[in-house]
Design a protein around this motif. Structure first.
Motif, mmCIF file in Angstrom:
data_model
loop_
_atom_site.group_PDB
_atom_site.id
_atom_site.type_symbol
_atom_site.label_atom_id
_atom_site.label_comp_id
_atom_site.label_asym_id
_atom_site.label_seq_id
_atom_site.Cartn_x
_atom_site.Cartn_y
_atom_site.Cartn_z
ATOM 1 N N MET A 1 0.842 -1.199 0.000
ATOM 2 C CA MET A 1 0.000 0.000 0.000
ATOM 3 C C MET A 1 0.879 1.251 0.000
ATOM 4 S SD MET A 1 -2.783 1.381 2.795
ATOM 5 C CE MET A 1 -1.645 2.076 3.958
ATOM 6 N N ILE A 2 0.502 2.202 -0.821
ATOM 7 C CA ILE A 2 1.188 3.485 -0.862
ATOM 8 C C ILE A 2 0.551 4.371 0.208
ATOM 9 C CG2 ILE A 2 1.605 5.555 -2.227
ATOM 10 C CD1 ILE A 2 1.500 3.735 -4.722
ATOM 11 N N VAL A 3 1.386 4.910 1.093
ATOM 12 C CA VAL A 3 0.910 5.799 2.154
ATOM 13 C C VAL A 3 1.069 7.231 1.660
ATOM 14 C CG1 VAL A 3 1.322 6.593 4.508
ATOM 15 C CG2 VAL A 3 1.501 4.164 3.964
ATOM 16 N N GLU A 4 -0.012 7.990 1.724
ATOM 17 C CA GLU A 4 0.001 9.345 1.191
ATOM 18 C C GLU A 4 -0.359 10.381 2.252
ATOM 19 O OE1 GLU A 4 -2.741 9.280 -2.086
ATOM 20 O OE2 GLU A 4 -1.377 8.112 -3.336
ATOM 21 N N PRO A 5 0.036 11.643 1.998
ATOM 22 C CA PRO A 5 -0.411 12.728 2.872
ATOM 23 C C PRO A 5 -1.881 13.027 2.579
ATOM 24 C CG PRO A 5 0.856 13.626 1.041
ATOM 25 C CD PRO A 5 0.924 12.121 0.925
ATOM 26 N N ILE A 6 -2.512 13.710 3.494
ATOM 27 C CA ILE A 6 -3.881 14.170 3.262
ATOM 28 C C ILE A 6 -3.757 15.569 2.667
ATOM 29 C CG2 ILE A 6 -6.146 14.597 4.290
ATOM 30 C CD1 ILE A 6 -5.168 12.879 6.718
ATOM 31 N N ASN A 7 -4.044 15.693 1.385
ATOM 32 C CA ASN A 7 -3.845 16.988 0.723
ATOM 33 C C ASN A 7 -5.147 17.756 0.508
ATOM 34 O OD1 ASN A 7 -4.881 15.507 -1.369
ATOM 35 N ND2 ASN A 7 -2.966 15.411 -2.519
ATOM 36 N N ASP A 8 -6.163 17.392 1.247
ATOM 37 C CA ASP A 8 -7.459 18.067 1.191
ATOM 38 C C ASP A 8 -7.775 18.561 2.609
ATOM 39 O OD1 ASP A 8 -10.195 18.678 1.272
ATOM 40 O OD2 ASP A 8 -10.761 17.008 -0.029
ATOM 41 N N LYS A 9 -7.802 19.891 2.771
ATOM 42 C CA LYS A 9 -8.009 20.459 4.112
ATOM 43 C C LYS A 9 -9.365 20.064 4.709
ATOM 44 C CE LYS A 9 -4.673 23.946 4.720
ATOM 45 N NZ LYS A 9 -4.328 25.228 5.250
ATOM 46 N N ASN A 122 -8.571 3.678 11.872
ATOM 47 C CA ASN A 122 -10.026 3.491 11.916
ATOM 48 C C ASN A 122 -10.764 4.796 11.641
ATOM 49 O OD1 ASN A 122 -9.827 0.755 12.413
ATOM 50 N ND2 ASN A 122 -10.047 0.966 14.628
ATOM 51 N N ALA A 123 -10.257 5.897 12.201
ATOM 52 C CA ALA A 123 -10.879 7.203 11.952
ATOM 53 C C ALA A 123 -10.762 7.574 10.475
ATOM 54 C CB ALA A 123 -10.227 8.275 12.830
ATOM 55 N N ALA A 124 -9.587 7.344 9.902
ATOM 56 C CA ALA A 124 -9.372 7.668 8.484
ATOM 57 C C ALA A 124 -10.307 6.863 7.591
ATOM 58 C CB ALA A 124 -7.914 7.412 8.109
ATOM 59 N N VAL A 125 -10.420 5.571 7.861
ATOM 60 C CA VAL A 125 -11.298 4.703 7.078
ATOM 61 C C VAL A 125 -12.760 5.150 7.234
ATOM 62 C CG1 VAL A 125 -12.223 2.344 6.916
ATOM 63 C CG2 VAL A 125 -9.750 2.714 7.071
ATOM 64 N N SER A 126 -13.147 5.505 8.455
ATOM 65 C CA SER A 126 -14.535 5.908 8.734
ATOM 66 C C SER A 126 -14.976 7.125 7.930
ATOM 67 C CB SER A 126 -14.719 6.209 10.222
ATOM 68 O OG SER A 126 -14.559 5.026 10.967
ATOM 69 N N ILE A 127 -14.041 8.031 7.647
ATOM 70 C CA ILE A 127 -14.436 9.232 6.896
ATOM 71 C C ILE A 127 -13.969 9.197 5.441
ATOM 72 C CG2 ILE A 127 -14.602 10.683 8.950
ATOM 73 C CD1 ILE A 127 -11.962 11.997 7.812
ATOM 74 N N ASN A 131 -5.441 5.341 1.470
ATOM 75 C CA ASN A 131 -3.972 5.239 1.532
ATOM 76 C C ASN A 131 -3.402 5.850 2.812
ATOM 77 O OD1 ASN A 131 -3.996 4.017 -1.033
ATOM 78 N ND2 ASN A 131 -4.004 6.027 -2.002
ATOM 79 N N PHE A 132 -4.092 5.605 3.933
ATOM 80 C CA PHE A 132 -3.659 6.120 5.234
ATOM 81 C C PHE A 132 -2.769 5.089 5.902
ATOM 82 C CE2 PHE A 132 -3.845 7.065 9.721
ATOM 83 C CZ PHE A 132 -3.882 8.443 9.769
ATOM 84 N N GLY A 133 -1.620 5.537 6.382
ATOM 85 C CA GLY A 133 -0.695 4.657 7.085
ATOM 86 C C GLY A 133 -0.049 5.378 8.252
ATOM 87 N N THR A 134 0.934 4.737 8.852
ATOM 88 C CA THR A 134 1.563 5.310 10.044
ATOM 89 C C THR A 134 2.214 6.665 9.770
ATOM 90 O OG1 THR A 134 3.572 4.047 9.632
ATOM 91 C CG2 THR A 134 2.017 3.114 11.204
ATOM 92 N N HIS A 135 2.645 6.901 8.548
ATOM 93 C CA HIS A 135 3.334 8.159 8.235
ATOM 94 C C HIS A 135 2.431 9.206 7.589
ATOM 95 C CE1 HIS A 135 7.704 7.321 9.017
ATOM 96 N NE2 HIS A 135 7.142 6.149 9.234
ATOM 97 N N SER A 136 1.144 8.910 7.415
ATOM 98 C CA SER A 136 0.258 9.854 6.714
ATOM 99 C C SER A 136 0.221 11.239 7.357
ATOM 100 C CB SER A 136 -1.158 9.296 6.615
ATOM 101 O OG SER A 136 -1.201 8.248 5.679
ATOM 102 N N LEU A 137 0.145 11.317 8.671
ATOM 103 C CA LEU A 137 0.053 12.629 9.317
ATOM 104 C C LEU A 137 1.387 13.366 9.255
ATOM 105 C CD1 LEU A 137 -2.284 11.846 12.342
ATOM 106 C CD2 LEU A 137 -2.864 12.619 10.035
ATOM 107 N N ARG A 138 2.478 12.648 9.332
ATOM 108 C CA ARG A 138 3.817 13.244 9.173
ATOM 109 C C ARG A 138 3.966 13.789 7.747
ATOM 110 N NH1 ARG A 138 9.111 13.040 11.199
ATOM 111 N NH2 ARG A 138 10.723 12.385 9.746
ATOM 112 N N LYS A 139 3.537 12.994 6.779
ATOM 113 C CA LYS A 139 3.596 13.426 5.385
ATOM 114 C C LYS A 139 2.661 14.604 5.143
ATOM 115 C CE LYS A 139 4.920 9.020 3.299
ATOM 116 N NZ LYS A 139 4.689 8.156 2.141
ATOM 117 N N THR A 140 1.521 14.605 5.817
ATOM 118 C CA THR A 140 0.565 15.710 5.684
ATOM 119 C C THR A 140 1.194 16.998 6.181
ATOM 120 O OG1 THR A 140 -1.308 14.205 5.915
ATOM 121 C CG2 THR A 140 -1.732 16.541 6.390
ATOM 122 N N TRP A 141 1.870 16.937 7.322
ATOM 123 C CA TRP A 141 2.577 18.124 7.835
ATOM 124 C C TRP A 141 3.592 18.605 6.795
ATOM 125 C CZ3 TRP A 141 7.693 19.250 8.718
ATOM 126 C CH2 TRP A 141 7.948 20.448 9.389
#
Length: 188
Positions: A1-9, A122-127, A131-141
């Motif tokens: 799985m490719i882990v991506e940042p969240i690029n939508d505010k 679980n929160a990411a999947v719920s909304i 492509n959410f992973g352990t580094h998604s929030l770090r990548k988002t920053w």
């Protein structure tokens, strides 16, 4: 799985709103990560004493030894995370030596990396964040800091301790579309 940042505010706000409605600790953990760009392994171990003086005033800098790199990192916390931390610490009556992100299994234990990831995933999947992973929030920053800093990749690269700009750009999800957008900014 490719882990991506969240690029939508909007998705970031939906993610934080969802977490806040479920559990204040989990919301604060996500907010802390989004405001510092730290790895989850460094965040779960943060104690009140790491950010506040004995008189419960914020220290000038939050200083930590990164677990992965063993390098010292010095972070000036922004007002948004300071307000959230201050409220949370007071409401939960945390002492100076308490972990901020405590485990429910004991007052002197912090939440595990595995459990923290599970809750955030679980929160990411719920909304509907894909492509959410352990580094998604770090990548988002990194992604949003790159945009706000007017594409100062060198500074972000240094913050992440990456060895090249190419690694950092790939890490924060800057692709050809983002490069195309950059070229459209300068027109003669």
């Amino acid at each position: 799985m490719i882990v991506e940042p969240i690029n939508d505010k909007k998705k970031i706000n939906d993610f934080l709103t969802f977490l806040k409605g479920k559990n204040e600790r989990d919301w604060l953990m996500a907010k802390f990560r989004l405001n510092t760009g730290l790895r989850i392994s460094d965040v779960v171990k943060v104690k009140v004493s790491d950010i506040l003086t004995e008189k419960f005033n914020f220290k000038d800098y939050f200083v930590l030894q990164e677990q992965k790199t063993n390098k010292e990192k010095k972070i000036k916390l922004n007002d948004s995370i300071k307000t959230a931390l201050n409220t949370y610490i007071k409401q939960n009556k945390l002492g100076h030596n308490n972990y901020i992100f405590r485990s429910r299994k004991g007052l002197n234990k912090h939440i595990t990396v595995t459990q923290a990831y599970r809750l955030l995933k679980n929160a990411a999947v719920s909304i509907g964040i894909e492509n959410f992973g352990t580094h998604s929030l770090r990548k988002t920053w990194g992604y949003w800091t790159y945009k706000v800093s007017r594409y100062n990749i060198g500074l972000i690269m240094d913050t992440f301790n990456h060895s090249s700009q190419k690694i950092t750009l790939r890490y924060i999800g800057i692709d050809q579309g983002a490069k195309d957008e950059l070229y459209s900014l300068v027109q003669f």
